[in-house]
Design a protein around this motif. Structure first.
Motif, PDB file in Angstrom:
ATOM      1  N   MET A 272      45.284  47.183  57.928  1.00 10.79           N
ATOM      2  CA  MET A 272      46.001  46.952  56.675  1.00 10.79           C
ATOM      3  C   MET A 272      45.138  46.187  55.675  1.00 10.79           C
ATOM      4  O   MET A 272      45.101  46.528  54.475  1.00 10.79           O
ATOM      5  CB  MET A 272      47.301  46.205  56.941  1.00 10.79           C
ATOM      6  N   LEU A 273      44.430  45.165  56.141  1.00 14.21           N
ATOM      7  CA  LEU A 273      43.603  44.362  55.242  1.00 14.21           C
ATOM      8  C   LEU A 273      42.414  45.169  54.725  1.00 14.21           C
ATOM      9  O   LEU A 273      42.035  45.065  53.549  1.00 14.21           O
ATOM     10  CB  LEU A 273      43.116  43.097  55.951  1.00 14.21           C
ATOM     11  N   TYR A 274      41.818  45.994  55.589  1.00 13.90           N
ATOM     12  CA  TYR A 274      40.697  46.823  55.150  1.00 13.90           C
ATOM     13  C   TYR A 274      41.167  47.818  54.094  1.00 13.90           C
ATOM     14  O   TYR A 274      40.508  48.018  53.065  1.00 13.90           O
ATOM     15  CB  TYR A 274      40.081  47.574  56.328  1.00 13.90           C
ATOM     16  N   MET A 275      42.311  48.438  54.325  1.00  9.63           N
ATOM     17  CA  MET A 275      42.866  49.368  53.336  1.00  9.63           C
ATOM     18  C   MET A 275      43.140  48.650  52.023  1.00  9.63           C
ATOM     19  O   MET A 275      42.865  49.181  50.940  1.00  9.63           O
ATOM     20  CB  MET A 275      44.152  50.000  53.861  1.00  9.63           C
ATOM     21  N   LEU A 276      43.678  47.441  52.093  1.00  9.95           N
ATOM     22  CA  LEU A 276      43.976  46.670  50.893  1.00  9.95           C
ATOM     23  C   LEU A 276      42.723  46.468  50.043  1.00  9.95           C
ATOM     24  O   LEU A 276      42.727  46.699  48.832  1.00  9.95           O
ATOM     25  CB  LEU A 276      44.574  45.318  51.275  1.00  9.95           C
ATOM     26  N   VAL A 277      41.623  46.067  50.683  1.00  9.96           N
ATOM     27  CA  VAL A 277      40.394  45.788  49.948  1.00  9.96           C
ATOM     28  C   VAL A 277      39.736  47.082  49.468  1.00  9.96           C
ATOM     29  O   VAL A 277      39.366  47.215  48.300  1.00  9.96           O
ATOM     30  CB  VAL A 277      39.407  44.983  50.825  1.00  9.96           C
ATOM     31  N   SER A 278      39.613  48.050  50.365  1.00 13.49           N
ATOM     32  CA  SER A 278      38.888  49.274  50.034  1.00 13.49           C
ATOM     33  C   SER A 278      39.566  50.074  48.923  1.00 13.49           C
ATOM     34  O   SER A 278      38.925  50.453  47.936  1.00 13.49           O
ATOM     35  CB  SER A 278      38.752  50.150  51.287  1.00 13.49           C
ATOM     36  N   VAL A 279      40.860  50.322  49.053  1.00 19.39           N
ATOM     37  CA  VAL A 279      41.561  51.139  48.055  1.00 19.39           C
ATOM     38  C   VAL A 279      41.706  50.377  46.741  1.00 19.39           C
ATOM     39  O   VAL A 279      41.656  50.975  45.659  1.00 19.39           O
ATOM     40  CB  VAL A 279      42.930  51.587  48.592  1.00 19.39           C
ATOM     41  N   THR A 280      41.870  49.054  46.805  1.00 24.99           N
ATOM     42  CA  THR A 280      41.915  48.256  45.574  1.00 24.99           C
ATOM     43  C   THR A 280      40.617  48.397  44.796  1.00 24.99           C
ATOM     44  O   THR A 280      40.614  48.553  43.572  1.00 24.99           O
ATOM     45  CB  THR A 280      42.180  46.777  45.892  1.00 24.99           C
ATOM     46  N   MET A 281      39.485  48.366  45.506  1.00 26.22           N
ATOM     47  CA  MET A 281      38.191  48.470  44.848  1.00 26.22           C
ATOM     48  C   MET A 281      37.937  49.865  44.279  1.00 26.22           C
ATOM     49  O   MET A 281      37.174  50.015  43.324  1.00 26.22           O
ATOM     50  CB  MET A 281      37.078  48.100  45.836  1.00 26.22           C
ATOM     51  N   ILE A 282      38.556  50.889  44.852  1.00 26.34           N
ATOM     52  CA  ILE A 282      38.401  52.241  44.311  1.00 26.34           C
ATOM     53  C   ILE A 282      38.887  52.303  42.867  1.00 26.34           C
ATOM     54  O   ILE A 282      38.372  53.082  42.058  1.00 26.34           O
ATOM     55  CB  ILE A 282      39.160  53.257  45.195  1.00 26.34           C
ATOM     56  N   ARG A 283      39.858  51.463  42.545  1.00 23.54           N
ATOM     57  CA  ARG A 283      40.408  51.489  41.184  1.00 23.54           C
ATOM     58  C   ARG A 283      39.352  51.134  40.138  1.00 23.54           C
ATOM     59  O   ARG A 283      39.533  51.449  38.957  1.00 23.54           O
ATOM     60  CB  ARG A 283      41.597  50.532  41.073  1.00 23.54           C
ATOM     61  N   SER A 284      38.266  50.492  40.532  1.00 23.23           N
ATOM     62  CA  SER A 284      37.252  50.071  39.561  1.00 23.23           C
ATOM     63  C   SER A 284      36.662  51.259  38.803  1.00 23.23           C
ATOM     64  O   SER A 284      36.365  51.163  37.606  1.00 23.23           O
ATOM     65  CB  SER A 284      36.139  49.274  40.248  1.00 23.23           C
ATOM     66  N   LYS A 285      36.495  52.426  39.474  1.00 24.02           N
ATOM     67  CA  LYS A 285      35.927  53.572  38.757  1.00 24.02           C
ATOM     68  C   LYS A 285      36.911  54.111  37.723  1.00 24.02           C
ATOM     69  O   LYS A 285      36.504  54.602  36.660  1.00 24.02           O
ATOM     70  CB  LYS A 285      35.505  54.659  39.738  1.00 24.02           C
ATOM     71  N   TYR A 286      38.200  54.020  38.019  1.00 21.17           N
ATOM     72  CA  TYR A 286      39.201  54.458  37.041  1.00 21.17           C
ATOM     73  C   TYR A 286      39.310  53.456  35.891  1.00 21.17           C
ATOM     74  O   TYR A 286      39.472  53.856  34.731  1.00 21.17           O
ATOM     75  CB  TYR A 286      40.558  54.644  37.720  1.00 21.17           C
ATOM     76  N   TYR A 287      39.235  52.167  36.208  1.00 22.32           N
ATOM     77  CA  TYR A 287      39.225  51.162  35.152  1.00 22.32           C
ATOM     78  C   TYR A 287      38.049  51.406  34.204  1.00 22.32           C
ATOM     79  O   TYR A 287      38.182  51.306  32.974  1.00 22.32           O
ATOM     80  CB  TYR A 287      39.112  49.758  35.745  1.00 22.32           C
ATOM     81  N   THR A 288      36.886  51.721  34.770  1.00 20.25           N
ATOM     82  CA  THR A 288      35.697  51.980  33.955  1.00 20.25           C
ATOM     83  C   THR A 288      35.941  53.143  32.997  1.00 20.25           C
ATOM     84  O   THR A 288      35.666  53.053  31.796  1.00 20.25           O
ATOM     85  CB  THR A 288      34.489  52.299  34.852  1.00 20.25           C
ATOM     86  N   ALA A 289      36.469  54.245  33.530  1.00 22.56           N
ATOM     87  CA  ALA A 289      36.713  55.432  32.698  1.00 22.56           C
ATOM     88  C   ALA A 289      37.779  55.163  31.641  1.00 22.56           C
ATOM     89  O   ALA A 289      37.623  55.556  30.469  1.00 22.56           O
ATOM     90  CB  ALA A 289      37.123  56.608  33.588  1.00 22.56           C
ATOM     91  N   PHE A 290      38.868  54.495  32.034  1.00 23.64           N
ATOM     92  CA  PHE A 290      39.937  54.195  31.086  1.00 23.64           C
ATOM     93  C   PHE A 290      39.421  53.331  29.934  1.00 23.64           C
ATOM     94  O   PHE A 290      39.663  53.635  28.759  1.00 23.64           O
ATOM     95  CB  PHE A 290      41.084  53.466  31.790  1.00 23.64           C
ATOM     96  N   LEU A 291      38.746  52.253  30.263  1.00 24.72           N
ATOM     97  CA  LEU A 291      38.289  51.308  29.249  1.00 24.72           C
ATOM     98  C   LEU A 291      37.259  51.937  28.323  1.00 24.72           C
ATOM     99  O   LEU A 291      37.287  51.724  27.102  1.00 24.72           O
ATOM    100  CB  LEU A 291      37.709  50.068  29.925  1.00 24.72           C
ATOM    101  N   LEU A 292      36.338  52.724  28.894  1.00 28.78           N
ATOM    102  CA  LEU A 292      35.317  53.364  28.071  1.00 28.78           C
ATOM    103  C   LEU A 292      35.940  54.385  27.125  1.00 28.78           C
ATOM    104  O   LEU A 292      35.577  54.454  25.940  1.00 28.78           O
ATOM    105  CB  LEU A 292      34.277  54.043  28.965  1.00 28.78           C
ATOM    106  N   SER A 293      36.886  55.165  27.611  1.00 32.16           N
ATOM    107  CA  SER A 293      37.528  56.166  26.747  1.00 32.16           C
ATOM    108  C   SER A 293      38.341  55.497  25.635  1.00 32.16           C
ATOM    109  O   SER A 293      38.379  55.985  24.502  1.00 32.16           O
ATOM    110  CB  SER A 293      38.417  57.093  27.579  1.00 32.16           C
ATOM    111  N   GLU A 294      38.991  54.381  25.944  1.00 36.62           N
ATOM    112  CA  GLU A 294      39.720  53.639  24.912  1.00 36.62           C
ATOM    113  C   GLU A 294      38.752  53.143  23.843  1.00 36.62           C
ATOM    114  O   GLU A 294      39.030  53.248  22.635  1.00 36.62           O
ATOM    115  CB  GLU A 294      40.448  52.448  25.532  1.00 36.62           C
ATOM    116  N   ALA A 295      37.617  52.598  24.272  1.00 36.24           N
ATOM    117  CA  ALA A 295      36.626  52.055  23.334  1.00 36.24           C
ATOM    118  C   ALA A 295      36.076  53.146  22.422  1.00 36.24           C
ATOM    119  O   ALA A 295      35.908  52.935  21.213  1.00 36.24           O
ATOM    120  CB  ALA A 295      35.495  51.379  24.108  1.00 36.24           C
ATOM    121  N   VAL A 296      35.787  54.323  22.987  1.00 35.92           N
ATOM    122  CA  VAL A 296      35.259  55.432  22.187  1.00 35.92           C
ATOM    123  C   VAL A 296      36.255  55.827  21.101  1.00 35.92           C
ATOM    124  O   VAL A 296      35.876  56.042  19.934  1.00 35.92           O
ATOM    125  CB  VAL A 296      34.940  56.644  23.097  1.00 35.92           C
ATOM    126  N   ASN A 297      37.529  55.936  21.437  1.00 35.38           N
ATOM    127  CA  ASN A 297      38.549  56.272  20.444  1.00 35.38           C
ATOM    128  C   ASN A 297      38.701  55.173  19.402  1.00 35.38           C
ATOM    129  O   ASN A 297      38.879  55.464  18.207  1.00 35.38           O
ATOM    130  CB  ASN A 297      39.886  56.527  21.143  1.00 35.38           C
TER     131      ASN A 297
END
Length: 477
Positions: A272-297
């Motif tokens: 459970m703890l490994y899943m918590l850390v690993s899947v939480t960190m996966i969100r970083s690539k989506y945060y990157t894409a979201f923030l960059l696309s917002e900035a471009v607009n």
């Protein structure tokens, strides 16, 4: 099948891949985003609505957007034109009583066919192809069709939101294709609704009073606010998350959750703890894409949302994620509402608000599953999320009031729901990452289907064993 060779965009920059550790599809995407940011500044400052008529701004959006589309997707860009043109023809020539539904089905159906095609030829691949902009186009054409439909409906039958978004006439082709191919938003969005885009092109998005300044009420008096601070902030955040995106898979790789060592040789707590850390960190690539696309607009001038009480400009109209709320909330509903916000708004306006309430959130999560594709992991994630949210509503209605009688009990409830939301989030999102059915089934088996079991308990109890009285339910709603 030819896994990994699905990309048909430009190979012009391929020699740079030996220097920059990115595959050609991601490198082309990054270059296009950087170009869009540079040209967006020119578009906002040198081609502003005050100096350039809307028609020429539309033409510029189309020409630049088509050029970048061809650079990134090659001949696949024809799918973007085909999908949007079919839907435009339905809006123009289809029966008024059903054209909005036809556009919704055709727009989403076109994406589904392309998802199936890609899944067959590039199974499990992560190459960035034309399906990403097709998903955005499906949102645009369906929301436009509903806005056109609402324009023909008596106002007393519309919600305040529908009244604000409705349009009376189908836009001209130049305006429509500008909306579809706008260079700063065609690749990964975020979704902009037609009324918002129209105001941006015409310059009326700036016609919002600044409480810290006195205006004489004329359009020429309205000062165009600068997105500089908002763009810098979002770019810095995107850079930080991009580092996490590169580093964390090497430390806590999510594919380790496939292995026998993780599934059968580790303890339940560790899993459970490994899943918590690993899947939480996966969100970083989506945060990157979201923030960059917002900035471009924002650089191009799209995303202005008025002023705060201090007179500072707000550039949050197209914000697609609320990171702090998502990571600290105590409810799965709030958690989901804070993620991919613009798509969630599309689902609410085009699905949730249009179906009978008795169906609840299930149609929303079915549509979002189809919108994402046909990997089994998507359906496990979204349909499980619908079940968990249904359970959460029952808990909030029947259990939460018992904890509101005392401050200590309130805090206990907040702690429990905070921890529960963290684990429920990664538990539900893991199949979205693992994609396939059997690996996800083994993963959930190793977790004893804990979130499903915990969610089922209040559903079964308050639905079949001890259902609340009807008058009590009506009051709580």
């Amino acid at each position: 099948m030819t896994t990994g060779t699905f990309y048909v965009g430009s190979r012009l920059l391929e020699p740079l891949c030996a220097v920059i550790p990115l595959p050609i599809d991601q490198l082309n995407f990054l270059v296009c985003q950087l170009f869009s940011m540079w040209f967006g500044h020119i578009f906002r400052t040198k081609m502003s609505p005050k100096t350039i008529p809307p028609y020429y701004r539309h033409i510029t959006e189309i020409v630049v957007g088509l050029g970048l589309s061809y650079f990134c997707f090659g001949y696949q860009m024809l799918h973007m034109f085909a999908q949007s043109t079919m839907c435009y023809a339905l809006m123009k020539y289809g029966p008024q009583t059903s054209r909005h539904l036809m556009v919704f089905v055709v727009g989403l159906g076109y994406v589904c066919v392309c998802h199936i095609y890609r899944q067959y030829y590039d199974y499990g691949g992560y190459t960035m192809d034309v399906t990403s902009p097709l998903m955005i186009i499906a949102e645009k054409v369906s929301s436009l069709a509903w806005a056109l439909h609402d324009g023909s409906v008596p106002e007393e039958k519309l919600s305040s939101d529908q009244k604000a978004e409705k349009i009376k006439e189908l836009p001209e082709p130049v305006t429509f294709y500008s909306y579809i191919f706008c260079f700063h938003g065609f690749m990964i969005g975020p979704l902009v609704f037609f009324s918002e885009y129209r105001d941006f092109i015409n310059g009326t998005n700036y016609d919002k009073p600044n409480p810290s300044k006195v205006s004489n009420g004329t359009k020429d008096d309205v000062e165009s606010p600068s997105p500089k601070d908002a763009v810098i902030k979002k770019c810095i955040q995107a850079a930080i998350f991009s580092v996490l995106m590169v580093v964390t898979p090497k430390i806590v790789p999510y594919d380790y959750m496939f292995t026998d060592e993780y599934l059968y040789e580790s303890t339940f707590i560790y899993r459970m703890l490994y899943m918590l850390v690993s899947v939480t960190m996966i969100r970083s690539k989506y945060y990157t894409a979201f923030l960059l696309s917002e900035a471009v607009n924002n650089v191009a001038g799209l995303g202005f949302n008025g002023y705060d009480s201090n007179g500072e400009p707000k550039w949050d109209l197209l914000n697609n994620v609320n990171i702090w709320t998502l990571e600290t909330c105590t409810s799965m509903k709030v958690n989901i509402d804070s993620w991919n916000i613009r798509t969630a708004l599309w689902l609410r306006r085009c699905v949730y608000d249009r179906v009978p309430r008795k169906y609840g959130v299930w149609p929303v999560f079915l549509v979002t599953s189809l919108w994402h594709g046909f990997y089994p992991g998507y359906y496990i994630t979204f349909l499980s999320a619908a079940f968990v949210i249904t359970a959460g509503r029952i808990i909030r209605r029947n259990i939460r009031p018992k904890f509101q009688t005392d401050e200590t009990l309130k805090q206990i409830y907040e702690v429990i729901t905070f921890i529960g939301t963290r684990f429920a989030n990664v538990y539900l999102c893991a199949p979205h990452c693992l994609l396939e059915f059997m690996p996800n089934l083994r993963l959930y088996w190793s977790q004893y289907f804990i979130v499903h079991v915990v969610s089922a308990a209040p559903v079964v109890y308050y639905t079949f064993i001890n259902p609340p009285k009807k008058d009590k339910v009506e009051k709580s709603q």
